[in-house]
Each structure stands twice: as C-alpha cells, then as structure tokens.
Design an enzyme around this catalytic site. Structure first.
Site, PDB file in Angstrom:
ATOM      1  N   PRO A   2      43.386  26.513 -46.765  1.00 57.14           N
ATOM      2  CA  PRO A   2      44.117  27.412 -47.667  1.00 57.14           C
ATOM      3  C   PRO A   2      45.438  27.866 -47.046  1.00 57.14           C
ATOM      4  O   PRO A   2      45.464  28.372 -45.937  1.00 57.14           O
ATOM      5  CB  PRO A   2      43.151  28.583 -47.864  1.00 57.14           C
ATOM      6  CG  PRO A   2      42.051  28.421 -46.882  1.00 57.14           C
ATOM      7  CD  PRO A   2      42.136  27.067 -46.278  1.00 57.14           C
ATOM      8  N   GLU A   3      46.521  27.644 -47.761  1.00 61.62           N
ATOM      9  CA  GLU A   3      47.838  28.092 -47.326  1.00 61.62           C
ATOM     10  C   GLU A   3      48.244  29.242 -48.258  1.00 61.62           C
ATOM     11  O   GLU A   3      47.455  29.660 -49.096  1.00 61.62           O
ATOM     12  CB  GLU A   3      48.811  26.906 -47.341  1.00 61.62           C
ATOM     13  CG  GLU A   3      48.295  25.788 -46.427  1.00 61.62           C
ATOM     14  CD  GLU A   3      49.148  24.527 -46.369  1.00 61.62           C
ATOM     15  OE1 GLU A   3      50.347  24.584 -46.683  1.00 61.62           O
ATOM     16  OE2 GLU A   3      48.593  23.481 -46.005  1.00 61.62           O
ATOM     17  N   LYS A  55      48.940  34.178 -44.373  1.00 56.77           N
ATOM     18  CA  LYS A  55      47.627  33.737 -44.825  1.00 56.77           C
ATOM     19  C   LYS A  55      46.543  34.773 -44.547  1.00 56.77           C
ATOM     20  O   LYS A  55      45.357  34.491 -44.689  1.00 56.77           O
ATOM     21  CB  LYS A  55      47.275  32.406 -44.137  1.00 56.77           C
ATOM     22  CG  LYS A  55      48.190  31.269 -44.615  1.00 56.77           C
ATOM     23  CD  LYS A  55      47.847  29.946 -43.983  1.00 56.77           C
ATOM     24  CE  LYS A  55      48.653  29.697 -42.756  1.00 56.77           C
ATOM     25  NZ  LYS A  55      48.549  28.320 -42.240  1.00 56.77           N
ATOM     26  N   ARG A 257      49.053  16.506 -36.850  1.00 57.34           N
ATOM     27  CA  ARG A 257      48.950  16.800 -38.282  1.00 57.34           C
ATOM     28  C   ARG A 257      49.549  15.648 -39.082  1.00 57.34           C
ATOM     29  O   ARG A 257      50.639  15.170 -38.751  1.00 57.34           O
ATOM     30  CB  ARG A 257      49.703  18.088 -38.638  1.00 57.34           C
ATOM     31  CG  ARG A 257      49.387  19.296 -37.772  1.00 57.34           C
ATOM     32  CD  ARG A 257      47.938  19.750 -37.887  1.00 57.34           C
ATOM     33  NE  ARG A 257      47.567  20.125 -39.231  1.00 57.34           N
ATOM     34  CZ  ARG A 257      47.772  21.318 -39.771  1.00 57.34           C
ATOM     35  NH1 ARG A 257      48.347  22.270 -39.076  1.00 57.34           N
ATOM     36  NH2 ARG A 257      47.396  21.584 -40.992  1.00 57.34           N
TER      37      ARG A 257
END
Ligand SMILES: [Zn+2]
Length: 267
Positions: A2-3, A55, A257
């Site tokens: 979740p961003e 976040k 990433r």
C-alpha cells in the site's frame, strides 16, 4: 504494497465509522512483531479522528494518545460486523456492532501507541506528504538536489523526502515526466522539475480517485475490495508503454526493486 493512495482510501473508509469506542481488545499470539509499544491498552478509549502522513495512519484517541499504523507490505484494516476469523488478524478492536481488524499476513506492518510528543517525534522522521499543500515545486527541487549523486528513482522512494511514495508511484512519476529512472539527480534540468511535480500530482490523484491500486495478492481496502487504479498505469506492470502505445516496457532492478520504463519515451 500500500502506497499513499491505498492508505488514503483505507483512511477515508475508516473515518466513516468514527467516533469508534473500543469495548474489547484482542490480539494474535504474534502481535508484538507489529505493535512495538506493548499490549495496546485501548479498552473504553474512543477513536475520534484518523489522519495520515505519508503512509502512516494516525488514529487520534480521546485520551490524547495516538495510535500510529503503518501497513507495511500487506497490512490492512478491515471493518466487519463481528471479529474477522483469520489467523493473520493481529489486532481486533471490538466496538458496538462493528469491529476493526488489523490483518497482515506478511507482518511487515508497524504500530505504535504514543503520547503526543512521541507521536510527533516519529512523524518528524518523514518528509513532506506528497499529497499535502506543503508539497510545492520549490520543496520538490530542493529535495531532488539534496543527494545529487543518487539516481532519480531512488530519491523519489526516500520517505524522508517524499512521504507516501512507493515503487509503483516512483515508476509512474518517472514515466509521466519522461525521465529515465536511472538519471542522476544532478542531471535533472530546470525545466524537468515542473514535469516531475505535475506527474506526482497526476499519479496520486488518479490512484486516489480509483480507490488505490492492487497487484498480485496485495492490497485490499476496509471492505476487502481491490482498487481499480491498475487501469491508469502507463509503465508499471505493463507490457507495452501506455504513453506511446508501441514500445515494449523494459524492466530492470534498482536497489532490488522492479523498475519499469519505456526506452522510447523516457530519456
Ligand atoms: Zn513509450
């Protein structure tokens, strides 16, 4: 993971259940790997407001304490009529006729029950929230110039500079501003800061409108729904670039990433 848009979606949904008076608290056996401030003493405490920085969700309690909740990779708050039976349900806050369940199967989430001073100190570790009014073009310029030798994508992921970003947001910002993710920050041209600024805005507002973005097995909102935001992506998880519609997206790894870009559109 979740961003910002996903955390914001969860926040907005949770807020519709406020004020929320906690009648009973239950935890899983392994809650301590998530809640770092001991067994949460929340019985008869009321959650009055929920705000967000980057976040981090900030639950404002009526006894002047704050519950900070970072969802990590797979965390979410589910709202149900009765406690959700799930072995990954690590913190259960039972109210009157509603239950807040913190579900996190990989347990990379973090929670802290803090007084005001402690909460402020923790939140000060974060940079400016990229969806806030304080996130201005001049802030963005200074933030990018801060580490001239870093590549752009790495700087965009730095929560001390850009609170709320994450992997898909950083990829999409590079794409929409037509900048190669491996460009050095010192090489960003004066005219490109504005492009990065506008791209940031576009990525987060689009994703918030569609209630977040889900990738395999990932994010769910408070009702268990996955957002529709995946439809808006131009390079992330795409085969063909959705800007020029003809070039294959390339995938490389930057700091472990997955990094996606269009070799035709991004220079
Ligand atoms: Zn392209």
């Amino acid at each position: 993971m979740p961003e910002l848009p996903e955390v914001e979606t969860i926040r907005k949904q949770l807020r519709t259940h406020l004020p929320f008076k906690v009648r009973k608290v239950r935890t899983s056996k392994v809650y301590e790997s998530i809640v770092h401030t001991g067994r949460p003493q929340l019985k008869d405490v009321s959650i009055e407001e929920i705000t967000r920085k980057g976040k981090m969700l900030i639950f404002h309690l009526d006894d002047k304490r704050y519950l900070l909740s970072h969802l990590g990779m797979t965390g979410t708050w589910r709202v149900t009529d009765s406690p959700l039976k799930d072995k990954h349900n690590h913190l259960i806050l039972e109210g009157e006729g509603k239950t807040l369940n913190y579900v996190d199967y990989r347990r990379f989430g973090h929670m802290y029950l803090f007084n005001k001073e402690q909460a402020q100190k923790k939140l000060n570790e974060l940079g400016v929230d990229i969806a806030s009014k304080e996130f201005t073009l001049s802030y963005l310029k200074e933030a990018i110039k801060r580490f001239p030798n870093r590549v752009l994508k790495v700087t965009l992921l730095d929560q001390k500079l850009f609170a709320g970003t994450g992997n898909y947001i950083a990829n999409e910002i590079c794409a929409l501003s037509k900048i190669h993710p491996l460009r050095k920050c010192s090489d960003i041209k004066a005219s490109e800061f504005k492009k990065i600024f506008e791209a940031t805005h576009k990525v987060i507002t689009g994703a918030i409108k569609s209630n977040g973005v889900t990738f395999q097995g990932g994010y769910q909102d408070t009702t268990g729904d996955k957002g529709q935001g995946v439809m808006n992506l131009v390079v992330f998880y795409q085969k063909t670039c959705q800007m020029c519609k003809k070039t294959n997206v390339e995938k490389i790894f930057v700091g472990q990433r997955g990094t996606y870009f269009c070799p035709r559109c991004q220079k």
